[in-house]
Design a protein around this motif. Structure first.
Motif, mmCIF file in Angstrom:
data_model
loop_
_atom_site.group_PDB
_atom_site.id
_atom_site.type_symbol
_atom_site.label_atom_id
_atom_site.label_comp_id
_atom_site.label_asym_id
_atom_site.label_seq_id
_atom_site.Cartn_x
_atom_site.Cartn_y
_atom_site.Cartn_z
ATOM 1 N N GLU A 31 74.957 -82.516 -70.190
ATOM 2 C CA GLU A 31 76.171 -83.347 -70.307
ATOM 3 C C GLU A 31 77.344 -82.716 -70.190
ATOM 4 O O GLU A 31 77.953 -81.825 -71.020
ATOM 5 C CB GLU A 31 75.135 -84.855 -70.109
ATOM 6 C CG GLU A 31 75.965 -84.698 -72.220
ATOM 7 C CD GLU A 31 75.178 -86.110 -73.037
ATOM 8 O OE1 GLU A 31 74.305 -86.930 -71.791
ATOM 9 O OE2 GLU A 31 75.006 -86.086 -73.734
ATOM 10 N N VAL A 133 77.734 -77.629 -50.649
ATOM 11 C CA VAL A 133 77.201 -78.674 -51.981
ATOM 12 C C VAL A 133 76.774 -80.025 -50.372
ATOM 13 O O VAL A 133 75.802 -81.123 -50.736
ATOM 14 C CB VAL A 133 78.441 -79.548 -52.972
ATOM 15 C CG1 VAL A 133 78.606 -79.004 -53.685
ATOM 16 C CG2 VAL A 133 79.574 -79.927 -52.341
ATOM 17 N N ILE A 138 74.887 -83.105 -52.825
ATOM 18 C CA ILE A 138 75.233 -83.400 -53.735
ATOM 19 C C ILE A 138 76.807 -83.813 -54.104
ATOM 20 O O ILE A 138 77.105 -83.792 -52.781
ATOM 21 C CB ILE A 138 75.862 -82.309 -54.312
ATOM 22 C CG1 ILE A 138 74.220 -81.631 -55.351
ATOM 23 C CG2 ILE A 138 76.554 -81.912 -55.857
ATOM 24 C CD1 ILE A 138 75.291 -79.532 -55.777
ATOM 25 N N ALA A 152 81.915 -82.180 -58.675
ATOM 26 C CA ALA A 152 81.390 -80.724 -57.917
ATOM 27 C C ALA A 152 80.625 -79.988 -58.367
ATOM 28 O O ALA A 152 78.727 -79.765 -57.874
ATOM 29 C CB ALA A 152 81.909 -80.821 -56.426
ATOM 30 N N LYS A 155 77.869 -80.842 -60.966
ATOM 31 C CA LYS A 155 76.715 -80.912 -60.164
ATOM 32 C C LYS A 155 75.960 -79.803 -59.384
ATOM 33 O O LYS A 155 74.443 -79.912 -60.419
ATOM 34 C CB LYS A 155 76.597 -82.136 -59.341
ATOM 35 C CG LYS A 155 77.018 -83.426 -60.158
ATOM 36 C CD LYS A 155 77.293 -83.834 -58.459
ATOM 37 C CE LYS A 155 77.693 -85.449 -59.859
ATOM 38 N NZ LYS A 155 78.602 -86.745 -58.827
ATOM 39 N N LYS A 158 74.770 -77.530 -63.199
ATOM 40 C CA LYS A 158 73.663 -77.861 -63.257
ATOM 41 C C LYS A 158 71.962 -77.466 -62.569
ATOM 42 O O LYS A 158 71.048 -77.308 -63.178
ATOM 43 C CB LYS A 158 73.087 -79.355 -63.505
ATOM 44 C CG LYS A 158 73.353 -80.467 -64.409
ATOM 45 C CD LYS A 158 73.130 -81.925 -64.495
ATOM 46 C CE LYS A 158 72.093 -82.376 -65.676
ATOM 47 N NZ LYS A 158 72.418 -83.892 -65.452
ATOM 48 N N MET A 159 72.490 -77.570 -61.039
ATOM 49 C CA MET A 159 71.145 -77.877 -60.593
ATOM 50 C C MET A 159 70.274 -75.683 -60.701
ATOM 51 O O MET A 159 70.111 -75.200 -60.139
ATOM 52 C CB MET A 159 71.174 -77.505 -59.128
ATOM 53 C CG MET A 159 70.190 -77.828 -57.920
ATOM 54 S SD MET A 159 70.411 -77.815 -55.875
ATOM 55 C CE MET A 159 70.684 -79.318 -56.255
ATOM 56 N N GLU A 392 68.446 -91.372 -62.062
ATOM 57 C CA GLU A 392 68.106 -90.104 -61.503
ATOM 58 C C GLU A 392 66.382 -90.074 -61.501
ATOM 59 O O GLU A 392 65.618 -90.522 -62.267
ATOM 60 C CB GLU A 392 68.282 -88.560 -62.060
ATOM 61 C CG GLU A 392 67.983 -87.458 -61.876
ATOM 62 C CD GLU A 392 68.309 -86.178 -63.180
ATOM 63 O OE1 GLU A 392 69.108 -85.460 -62.331
ATOM 64 O OE2 GLU A 392 67.657 -85.602 -63.700
ATOM 65 N N ASP A 410 69.268 -88.253 -57.273
ATOM 66 C CA ASP A 410 69.705 -89.481 -57.751
ATOM 67 C C ASP A 410 70.152 -89.981 -55.856
ATOM 68 O O ASP A 410 70.669 -91.113 -56.523
ATOM 69 C CB ASP A 410 71.201 -89.488 -58.847
ATOM 70 C CG ASP A 410 72.012 -88.215 -57.555
ATOM 71 O OD1 ASP A 410 71.983 -87.785 -57.153
ATOM 72 O OD2 ASP A 410 73.065 -88.353 -58.363
#
Length: 453
Positions: A31, A133, A138, A152, A155, A158-159, A392, A410
């Motif tokens: 996070e 994205v 995303i 962005a 995110k 994170k993926m 999520e 999400d």
């Protein structure tokens, strides 16, 4: 720690650009823990095409701080981090140039999400941030503004961390931490772990993975390794230098990731799990009377199994439950040794197959019902489960009976649109182990929703 950033500039000749906006999100792998977003007065005019692209004009920047006024905050938020950006060489070069003008040598290890995406999400039509994205579903706001682009990128990163099954990103992160002299005290390590569901990775002093595990409570499980007295625990206590983790929210995804990543990374203290851990299997055969008997036997790759189990006792316990649920016969299934009727028949929970009193076809129909319900052969389905946060969800994709992988989402359209789903899915190998893990999970009715397509 990672400093995920995006910079907007005035445009112009190489190394003469000035920063007009900067956004930095400090990300701990799970996070955002800090952020810095600011317009910057570049003390030079913005190129007209850049004004059209970003919407940032000269008038907006007149009262904005100059770079030297925000430099200290940038140094603070990036301290001890790896700099991550989409096309990192550009953003890093611009930052270095600005700091050089102030007489400061700004040096960081960098990761580029363009290069990582090409490796981990191949065959995309475009790797520009906006198009990539969008293809991955995303959500993105304020395109070509530093804050929107950087968020962005968070995110996306994170993926990418989730898709990196060989854990190359994670290993480079741990090696950076080791260089900075991170303390390996066991108590400190446990203190920084969450009491949540996920995977944990135990590293040695070189940053190499020595053990991968999963737990519904990561902190509690790692603490057991550190306080255990068996041979494996003592070896882990001796060799551990750092523990990293990845929350999954879903126990199913934790089980699937553990199975796959142990086989790929082959950690030294996971020897037993490098091969299949399911040594017993459930098979079907017709007995002399024509009834289909379900039996637990030592797993044999030459025979077609219905599902499999880690131990004989686990298999027998499951078979007792299956026999009861589908109103089958304990004697036929080898669970009750008698020359007469089985115990279930005496209490009227068996229709008499043990004595040849039940119609063979009627009995076998119930067995086929069980086999069909417990198998996902030729099925197309998405197993939806909890995610890593309240907003999520997670999804496991099975296509034509083959496990394709998992993802987190999400927004509902990310899984109802199959093209987007296939882009965001983290590909995994289909094998006997994962088939059994999914079957077992569904048998226990733990998934929150199943979507067929």
């Amino acid at each position: 720690m990672y400093a995920i950033l995006d910079i907007e500039t005035t445009g112009g000749q190489y190394n003469e650009e000035g920063i007009t906006e900067i956004a930095i999100y400090k990300f701990d792998g799970h996070e955002v823990v800090d952020q810095f977003i600011s317009l910057v007065n570049p003390e030079k005019p913005i190129q007209p095409f850049v004004v059209k692209l970003t919407g940032i004009n000269n008038a907006m920047l007149r009262s904005a701080p100059k770079f030297y006024e925000v430099a200290k905050r940038i140094i603070e938020i990036t301290e001890g981090t790896i700099v991550v950006a989409h096309n990192a060489s550009f953003d890093y070069r611009i930052l270095q140039t600005e700091f050089r003008r102030l007489g400061y040598d700004f040096k960081k290890q960098t990761l580029c999400t363009v290069e990582l995406s090409k490796k981990l999400i191949p065959d995309q039509a475009s790797y520009s941030l906006g198009k990539l994205v969008r293809a991955l579903g995303i959500p993105m706001a304020d395109r070509h503004r530093a804050s929107g682009d950087a968020l962005a990128t968070v995110k996306l990163f994170k993926m990418l961390l989730a898709k990196d099954v060989e854990k190359e990103i994670l290993k480079s992160f741990v090696k950076t931490e080791i260089k900075s002299g991170m303390s390996p005290k066991l108590l400190d390590i446990v203190e920084n772990l969450p009491s949540k569901t996920g995977i944990y990775y135990i590293h040695n002093e070189k940053g190499d993975l020595i053990y991968i595990g999963k737990s519904k409570n990561i902190k509690k499980r790692v603490n057991q390794h550190f306080t255990g007295t068996n041979s494996k625990s003592k070896k882990i206590q001796r060799d551990v230098f750092a523990v990293t983790f990845e929350e999954t929210g879903s126990e199913l995804i934790a089980l699937l990731k553990e199975s796959e990543e142990i086989k790929i990374n082959k950690p030294i203290y996971n020897r037993a799990q490098r091969k299949s851990i399911f040594q017993y299997a459930l098979y079907q055969h017709k007995n002399e009377e024509g009834y289909i008997a379900l039996t637990i036997e030592k797993a044999d790759g030459r025979k077609k199994e219905i599902t499999s189990f880690t131990t004989l006792q686990e298999g027998k316990n499951a078979l007792f439950k299956i026999t009861e649920k589908y109103n089958l016969c304990q004697k036929v299934n080898g669970l009750y040794d008698t020359k007469n009727g089985c115990f279930q028949y005496k209490i009227k929970e068996c229709n008499g197959a043990c004595l040849g009193k039940e119609n063979v076809e009627t009995y076998n129909e119930r067995v086929f019902d069980f086999i069909e319900e417990s198998s996902f052969e030729n099925n197309n389905m998405i197993v939806v489960d909890r995610g890593r946060s309240f907003e999520e969800r997670s999804a496991v994709l099975i296509e034509s009976g083959v496990y394709k992988g998992y993802c987190f989402f999400d927004l509902n359209y990310q899984i109802t649109n199959v093209d987007i789903l296939k882009n965001i899915i983290i590909p995994m190998q289909h094998n006997r182990d994962v088939k059994t893990i999914i079957q077992s999970y569904l048998r226990k009715n733990k998934a929150s929703k199943i979507i067929t397509f």
